[in-house]
Motif scaffolding. Sequence first.
Motif, PDB file in Angstrom:
ATOM      1  N   GLY A 151     -26.548  45.287  -4.627  1.00  0.00           N
ATOM      2  CA  GLY A 151     -26.915  44.582  -5.857  1.00  0.00           C
ATOM      3  C   GLY A 151     -25.935  43.508  -6.297  1.00  0.00           C
ATOM      4  N   ALA A 152     -24.808  43.335  -5.567  1.00  0.00           N
ATOM      5  CA  ALA A 152     -23.880  42.251  -5.914  1.00  0.00           C
ATOM      6  C   ALA A 152     -24.453  40.916  -5.430  1.00  0.00           C
ATOM      7  CB  ALA A 152     -22.524  42.508  -5.276  1.00  0.00           C
ATOM      8  N   ARG A 153     -24.120  39.831  -6.143  1.00  0.00           N
ATOM      9  CA  ARG A 153     -24.536  38.495  -5.705  1.00  0.00           C
ATOM     10  C   ARG A 153     -23.287  37.744  -5.229  1.00  0.00           C
ATOM     11  NH1 ARG A 153     -26.769  40.237 -10.064  1.00  0.00           N
ATOM     12  NH2 ARG A 153     -25.229  39.277 -11.463  1.00  0.00           N
ATOM     13  N   VAL A 154     -23.415  37.014  -4.124  1.00  0.00           N
ATOM     14  CA  VAL A 154     -22.273  36.232  -3.622  1.00  0.00           C
ATOM     15  C   VAL A 154     -22.078  35.022  -4.531  1.00  0.00           C
ATOM     16  CG1 VAL A 154     -21.325  34.889  -1.713  1.00  0.00           C
ATOM     17  CG2 VAL A 154     -22.663  36.957  -1.243  1.00  0.00           C
ATOM     18  N   SER A 155     -20.906  34.926  -5.117  1.00  0.00           N
ATOM     19  CA  SER A 155     -20.642  33.825  -6.040  1.00  0.00           C
ATOM     20  C   SER A 155     -19.731  32.772  -5.405  1.00  0.00           C
ATOM     21  CB  SER A 155     -19.987  34.391  -7.302  1.00  0.00           C
ATOM     22  OG  SER A 155     -19.603  33.369  -8.175  1.00  0.00           O
ATOM     23  N   GLY A 156     -18.998  33.144  -4.373  1.00  0.00           N
ATOM     24  CA  GLY A 156     -18.080  32.194  -3.732  1.00  0.00           C
ATOM     25  C   GLY A 156     -17.043  32.943  -2.939  1.00  0.00           C
ATOM     26  N   GLY A 157     -15.857  32.343  -2.844  1.00  0.00           N
ATOM     27  CA  GLY A 157     -14.766  32.961  -2.089  1.00  0.00           C
ATOM     28  C   GLY A 157     -14.470  32.178  -0.832  1.00  0.00           C
ATOM     29  N   THR A 158     -13.649  32.775   0.017  1.00  0.00           N
ATOM     30  CA  THR A 158     -13.302  32.192   1.313  1.00  0.00           C
ATOM     31  C   THR A 158     -13.471  33.316   2.331  1.00  0.00           C
ATOM     32  OG1 THR A 158     -10.992  32.883   1.415  1.00  0.00           O
ATOM     33  CG2 THR A 158     -11.470  30.922   0.093  1.00  0.00           C
ATOM     34  N   SER A 159     -13.164  33.059   3.584  1.00  0.00           N
ATOM     35  CA  SER A 159     -13.296  34.154   4.551  1.00  0.00           C
ATOM     36  C   SER A 159     -12.094  35.108   4.504  1.00  0.00           C
ATOM     37  CB  SER A 159     -13.535  33.608   5.963  1.00  0.00           C
ATOM     38  OG  SER A 159     -12.449  32.826   6.386  1.00  0.00           O
ATOM     39  N   LEU A 160     -11.149  34.892   3.575  1.00  0.00           N
ATOM     40  CA  LEU A 160     -10.075  35.879   3.366  1.00  0.00           C
ATOM     41  C   LEU A 160     -10.361  36.780   2.176  1.00  0.00           C
ATOM     42  CD1 LEU A 160      -6.964  33.677   4.170  1.00  0.00           C
ATOM     43  CD2 LEU A 160      -7.460  35.879   5.243  1.00  0.00           C
ATOM     44  N   PHE A 161     -11.246  36.361   1.306  1.00  0.00           N
ATOM     45  CA  PHE A 161     -11.692  37.213   0.179  1.00  0.00           C
ATOM     46  C   PHE A 161     -13.063  36.718  -0.238  1.00  0.00           C
ATOM     47  CE2 PHE A 161      -9.223  33.681  -1.579  1.00  0.00           C
ATOM     48  CZ  PHE A 161     -10.127  33.131  -2.474  1.00  0.00           C
ATOM     49  N   ARG A 162     -13.874  37.626  -0.768  1.00  0.00           N
ATOM     50  CA  ARG A 162     -15.219  37.270  -1.222  1.00  0.00           C
ATOM     51  C   ARG A 162     -15.275  37.457  -2.726  1.00  0.00           C
ATOM     52  NH1 ARG A 162     -16.889  33.991   1.478  1.00  0.00           N
ATOM     53  NH2 ARG A 162     -19.084  34.406   1.056  1.00  0.00           N
ATOM     54  N   CYS A 200      -8.525  34.301  15.105  1.00  0.00           N
ATOM     55  CA  CYS A 200      -8.435  34.897  13.782  1.00  0.00           C
ATOM     56  C   CYS A 200      -9.501  34.309  12.853  1.00  0.00           C
ATOM     57  CB  CYS A 200      -7.031  34.651  13.235  1.00  0.00           C
ATOM     58  SG  CYS A 200      -6.831  35.118  11.531  1.00  0.00           S
ATOM     59  N   ARG A 201      -9.644  32.974  12.859  1.00  0.00           N
ATOM     60  CA  ARG A 201     -10.648  32.325  12.007  1.00  0.00           C
ATOM     61  C   ARG A 201     -12.044  32.856  12.293  1.00  0.00           C
ATOM     62  NH1 ARG A 201      -7.865  27.344  13.564  1.00  0.00           N
ATOM     63  NH2 ARG A 201      -6.230  27.282  11.966  1.00  0.00           N
ATOM     64  N   SER A 202     -12.328  33.011  13.569  1.00  0.00           N
ATOM     65  CA  SER A 202     -13.658  33.461  13.970  1.00  0.00           C
ATOM     66  C   SER A 202     -13.911  34.907  13.494  1.00  0.00           C
ATOM     67  CB  SER A 202     -13.745  33.300  15.489  1.00  0.00           C
ATOM     68  OG  SER A 202     -14.705  34.143  16.016  1.00  0.00           O
ATOM     69  N   ARG A 203     -12.909  35.774  13.660  1.00  0.00           N
ATOM     70  CA  ARG A 203     -13.067  37.163  13.220  1.00  0.00           C
ATOM     71  C   ARG A 203     -13.204  37.254  11.699  1.00  0.00           C
ATOM     72  NH1 ARG A 203      -9.823  40.052  10.939  1.00  0.00           N
ATOM     73  NH2 ARG A 203      -7.972  38.899  11.597  1.00  0.00           N
ATOM     74  N   LEU A 204     -12.371  36.497  10.973  1.00  0.00           N
ATOM     75  CA  LEU A 204     -12.442  36.524   9.514  1.00  0.00           C
ATOM     76  C   LEU A 204     -13.831  36.103   9.032  1.00  0.00           C
ATOM     77  CD1 LEU A 204      -8.978  34.910   8.602  1.00  0.00           C
ATOM     78  CD2 LEU A 204      -9.654  37.290   8.179  1.00  0.00           C
ATOM     79  N   SER A 205     -14.368  35.095   9.682  1.00  0.00           N
ATOM     80  CA  SER A 205     -15.673  34.586   9.290  1.00  0.00           C
ATOM     81  C   SER A 205     -16.768  35.643   9.506  1.00  0.00           C
ATOM     82  CB  SER A 205     -15.926  33.318  10.117  1.00  0.00           C
ATOM     83  OG  SER A 205     -17.174  32.808   9.857  1.00  0.00           O
ATOM     84  N   GLN A 206     -16.705  36.313  10.651  1.00  0.00           N
ATOM     85  CA  GLN A 206     -17.689  37.390  10.918  1.00  0.00           C
ATOM     86  C   GLN A 206     -17.536  38.541   9.931  1.00  0.00           C
ATOM     87  OE1 GLN A 206     -16.953  38.486  15.014  1.00  0.00           O
ATOM     88  NE2 GLN A 206     -17.423  36.406  15.711  1.00  0.00           N
ATOM     89  N   ASP A 207     -16.271  38.888   9.643  1.00  0.00           N
ATOM     90  CA  ASP A 207     -16.042  40.014   8.736  1.00  0.00           C
ATOM     91  C   ASP A 207     -16.475  39.681   7.307  1.00  0.00           C
ATOM     92  OD1 ASP A 207     -15.151  41.453  10.847  1.00  0.00           O
ATOM     93  OD2 ASP A 207     -13.075  41.672  10.168  1.00  0.00           O
ATOM     94  N   ALA A 208     -16.311  38.423   6.914  1.00  0.00           N
ATOM     95  CA  ALA A 208     -16.751  38.024   5.572  1.00  0.00           C
ATOM     96  C   ALA A 208     -18.271  38.178   5.450  1.00  0.00           C
ATOM     97  CB  ALA A 208     -16.333  36.578   5.301  1.00  0.00           C
TER      98      ALA A 208
END
Lengths: 320, 320
Positions: free
Chosen positions: B261-272, B242-250
Motif C-alpha cells: 500500500g505504499a506509493r513510490v514518491s522518489g528517492g535514489t537507488s541507495l534509498f527509496r 554495484c550500480r547495476s545491483r543497487l538499481s535491481q534491488d531498488a
Amino acid sequence: MSVLPHHAVSPPPRDHGGGLDAAILRWGGTRADWLDLSTGINPVPYPVPDLPDWAWEALPDTGAQSALIEAARSFWNVPDKAAILAAPGASALIARIPHLVPAGIVDIPSPTYNEHAASFVAQGWTVSQDTPQARVLVHPNNPTGRFWSAADITAPFTIIDESFCDIAPDQSLIAQAAQPGCVVLKSFGKFWGLAGMRLGFAIGDPALIARLADMTGPWAVSGPALSIGAAALQDHTWAKTCRSRLSQDAERLDKLFTAKGARVSGGTSLFRLYEVDAASEWQEKLAKRHIWTRIFPYSKTFLRVGLPHPEQWAQLESAL
Amino acid sequence: MSVLPHHAVSPPPRDHGGGLDAAILRWGGTRADWLDLSTGINPVPYPVPDLPDWAWEALPDTGAQSALIEAARSFWNVPDKAAILAAPGASALIARIPHLVPAGIVDIPSPTYNEHAASFVAQGWTVSQDTPQARVLVHPNNPTGRFWSAADITAPFTIIDESFCDIAPDQSLIAQAAQPGCVVLKSFGKFWGLAGMRLGFAIGDPALIARLADMTGPWAVSGPALSIGAAALQDHTWAKTCRSRLSQDAERLDKLFTAKGARVSGGTSLFRLYEVDAASEWQEKLAKRHIWTRIFPYSKTFLRVGLPHPEQWAQLESAL
C-alpha cells in the motif's frame, strides 16, 4: 647572478615533520629501507585488533562515541566540569581553535610546534607577547621538552597542547581544563603510535568545546578510531609498560649520540633534542644511510631524533 | 495540563539518520538482530583489503595523499581548473563551508538533508529564498531524489552536494566545479558503503578550496582511508557492477512496499522514498520486528527505506 637548482620543487606550505617522501626522492631507496626518526611517534604502536565490519561500514553511532569519551575521561582524569570532544587528530582541532574567539594577539612561546602559529595567523591573529588575549603552551614543549605550570595560564584564552604529555601523566595540567577560557589538547597518534589512525581530543571550558563541536560536525571520528581508541585508553598496563620502555630507549639514544659529540639539549622520551655543531650536516650524513632526522629553520644546531623500533637500532648504530 | 512522558530523554541536537542505538534501547534486541534501513549507505561495501602497518602508524605522507587525489580527479572527471580537498567525511566539510564567505542569506530548497541548514544557521546565516548570497543544492536530493541542473547555480556561492550522485554519474554537475563560487561535495561512505571510514571531498573554486584546506589542517584523512579510497576510486568495474545491483534491488524494494500500500514518491537507488498514510506507524510496526527505517519531522507521510543486504531480504519480507 643566481643559479636555480635543476630539481627545485615547490616547498611544503609549512615546515612539517615527516617529509620522508621528499627525503626518499633525494637520497634514494624505498620506504622500507628508511628508518624514519623525524617524528615523535612511538615506534611500537598499540596493537591494532581485528575490527568488526560495522566499524568500517556504519556511521559511528552514539554508543561507540560514548564509550570512547568515557574511556578518555577516565584515562586522563578529566574534571567533571570540563567538556570533551573527539576529533580526527589534534591537527584538526589546532586548525579550528583560532576561530573560537575574535582575532587578537596570541602569545606562543617559541621555539615550538609551528602549526599553532600558522593556524592563528591564517585566521587573522598577531603573534606577540604584548598583552595577549590568547596563549599557547605546548606541554611538554616540542622540541625542547619544557614543562609549564598552572601559573603559566595567564591569558583569557589558553590552549595547553599535551600531545606529548602521556609519557609523564603526573605532569599533566588536565586539572585546569575546566577553567573558563582553557582548552587542553590530547593526541592519540604519538604515545600510542597510531598517527595514521587520526584521533585527538579537546578538553576544556564547555562553552568553547561546544563551539568547536559545531565546527567539527557529526561523525568526526572514524569507526576504527572509536573502537581502537576506546580499547587503548582502558589499557593502563600497556601504557605503563610503554612509558618504561620509552624511557629506557631514550637513554640508549642519548648514549649513542653523545658518544659522537652531540650534547643533550632537551626533548621527551618520544624524541630527543641534541645540540650539534652543524645540524644540517648531521641530517645529511644520516640521510645518506637512509635515516631521516629533523632539523629546524630557526636553529643551525638543533637536531631532533625520534626513537627507532627495537629491531632498527643496528641500522642506526652502524650509521653513526 | 500537559503530562510529561516518563521516559523523556534529551533529544539529539539535530534530526540525524542513524539513531539505531536509540531504537535498540526502545524495542530491544542487539545490534546483530537489527536490520538498519534508516540510512542510504550501500549494504554491500567495497571490500576492505589488508592494510599495510604504515597506514595506521605513520603520519599520512604526501605520496599517499597525492595518490588519493589523483584517483579522485580521474574517477569524477574533475575539471583541471577545479581544486580538490579530501576530508574525514563530507560532514566535516559541511560544518566548515559557511565560514568561507561572510554570513548572509542562504537558499536551501527543502525538504533536504538538514545538516546544511543547521551548519549555516550556527554560523550566523539566515535561510531564505530572498536574494540569497549562497545556495545549497543536494544533487540528487535527499530524500526526494530530485536532480538539479547547471541553470540552478544561481547564487554567487553555490554548494552542490553530490553525496548520492555516484549511482548516476552521467547526471553529475562536476563540470561546473571550476566556476567561481562553486563547491561540489562528494561522499565516500554512501556509494562505497564505508561510512565508518570517514572520507569525503570538496571540489571547486580554488580560492574557496584553499580556505577550506586551511580550516581542515594537515593530515586530515586517515592512512586507512587514503589507502582504501585510492583503490576503490580506481576500480571502475566494482562501481559499474554495484550500480547495476543497487538499481535491481531498488526495484525489488519498491515491489515489496507498493504491494503493502505504499506509493513510490522518489528517492535514489541507495534509498527509496515512500508515501504512506501514517509514516510513524509504519516505522513502529517495522521496529517491532527489529527493522529500522527513517521518518522526518516535517512530514507525516514520508517513509525513507534503505536497501537490505542480500542476505537480509527474508527478514524484511516476513516483517512486511
